[in-house]
Design a protein around this motif. Sequence first.
Motif, short mmCIF file in Angstrom:
data_model
loop_
_atom_site.label_atom_id
_atom_site.label_comp_id
_atom_site.label_asym_id
_atom_site.label_seq_id
_atom_site.Cartn_x
_atom_site.Cartn_y
_atom_site.Cartn_z
N LEU A 97 2.45 -25.26 -7.05
CA LEU A 97 3.15 -25.97 -5.97
C LEU A 97 2.80 -27.46 -6.06
CD1 LEU A 97 5.05 -25.42 -3.55
CD2 LEU A 97 3.01 -25.39 -2.10
N ALA A 100 5.27 -32.74 -3.22
CA ALA A 100 6.71 -32.95 -3.03
C ALA A 100 7.01 -34.38 -2.58
CB ALA A 100 7.25 -31.97 -2.00
N THR A 103 10.50 -32.54 2.04
CA THR A 103 10.47 -31.13 2.41
C THR A 103 11.67 -30.83 3.31
OG1 THR A 103 8.05 -31.08 2.31
CG2 THR A 103 9.13 -29.31 3.54
N ARG A 143 11.53 -34.25 -6.07
CA ARG A 143 10.88 -32.93 -6.00
C ARG A 143 10.81 -32.51 -4.53
NH1 ARG A 143 5.57 -33.33 -8.63
NH2 ARG A 143 6.81 -33.30 -10.54
N TYR A 144 11.32 -31.34 -4.27
CA TYR A 144 11.39 -30.83 -2.89
C TYR A 144 10.51 -29.61 -2.71
CZ TYR A 144 15.40 -33.65 -1.39
OH TYR A 144 16.23 -34.69 -1.01
N HIS A 145 9.92 -29.50 -1.54
CA HIS A 145 9.41 -28.23 -1.04
C HIS A 145 10.47 -27.69 -0.08
CE1 HIS A 145 4.82 -29.03 -1.71
NE2 HIS A 145 5.52 -28.96 -2.84
N LEU A 147 10.89 -24.75 3.02
CA LEU A 147 10.25 -23.77 3.90
C LEU A 147 11.32 -22.77 4.29
CD1 LEU A 147 8.29 -26.28 6.19
CD2 LEU A 147 7.55 -25.25 4.02
N THR A 175 6.96 -20.96 1.18
CA THR A 175 7.04 -22.32 0.66
C THR A 175 7.29 -22.28 -0.83
OG1 THR A 175 5.49 -23.11 2.35
CG2 THR A 175 5.87 -24.54 0.45
N GLY A 176 8.41 -22.85 -1.26
CA GLY A 176 8.73 -22.94 -2.69
C GLY A 176 9.07 -24.37 -3.06
N TRP A 177 9.45 -24.57 -4.31
CA TRP A 177 9.73 -25.94 -4.75
C TRP A 177 10.76 -25.97 -5.85
CZ3 TRP A 177 8.66 -28.35 -9.58
CH2 TRP A 177 8.08 -27.50 -10.54
N GLU A 179 12.94 -29.33 -8.39
CA GLU A 179 13.22 -30.75 -8.57
C GLU A 179 14.68 -30.90 -8.99
OE1 GLU A 179 10.30 -32.81 -10.85
OE2 GLU A 179 11.66 -34.46 -11.37
N ALA A 249 2.88 -17.25 0.55
CA ALA A 249 3.47 -17.49 -0.76
C ALA A 249 3.36 -16.24 -1.59
CB ALA A 249 2.75 -18.65 -1.46
#
Length: 252
Positions: A97, A100, A103, A143-145, A147, A175-177, A179, A249
């Motif tokens: 992770l 970010a 978010t 880059r994003y997180h 929820l 919580t993921g991610w 880009e 997670a």
Amino acid sequence: MLLKIVPPLASNFAAQNDQLFILITILVGVWFIAAEAMFFWLIFRFRARPNVATQYITGKEKHLHRWVSWPHFLILVCDVVIIIAAVQLWVRVKQTLPAADRTVRVVAQQWAWTFTDPGADGVLDTPDDVRTTDELHLLLNKRYHFLLESKDVLHSFFVPSFRLKQDAIPGRIYTGWFETTRAGTYDILCAEICGIGHGVMGAKLVVEGEAEHATWLQRHAHDAALAALNTVNTAPADTASTPAAPATAGAH
């Protein structure tokens, strides 16, 4: 024609995902063709013939056993190659992770997606948050997180162009991610049968540059202010509500 069927690559791990898919297809496809070719050759070679007695074998004869043991060993080697490639991708996408740039919150419910953008300040749960339904706007090369939550039943957040699919489980926040790597408009789907309206539970994902995103935020500034005012007016009721369970997670 194939290029039109396969969604474009729009996230940082989409290409690696496709490479794993191609690797599995080639390795499994080669052995499938070899097995079918051998099967039909044996049927033809040892077909019934007049005045030829049937041969009975035990399968333990050395000159026959090697036709089973050698392919078996080679298939095990292919399995190891696939497992190594799959674990590398899993660790990169699911077990790491990285920090970010922004978010966003993604909430699934029968049968719509609700998204919360952090607004100009880049921080969630502040007055300038922008909430939208069935439309998510993201910045290019960020880059994003995310929820991910569900309000009712099991859903699955599926973005084909990102090669991203994540289950949403009621009572849990995942919580993921990802880009973003390519501007455009893409589909968001629910990949978990979630009721009679599952088939229409789609949304639009827009990946855009800084100027376009600022314009979009400005266009929704009034909605954000109104939502913030409503939040203040309903604060006592919200305080009494039950909070969500701690972040979790690893679900998929």
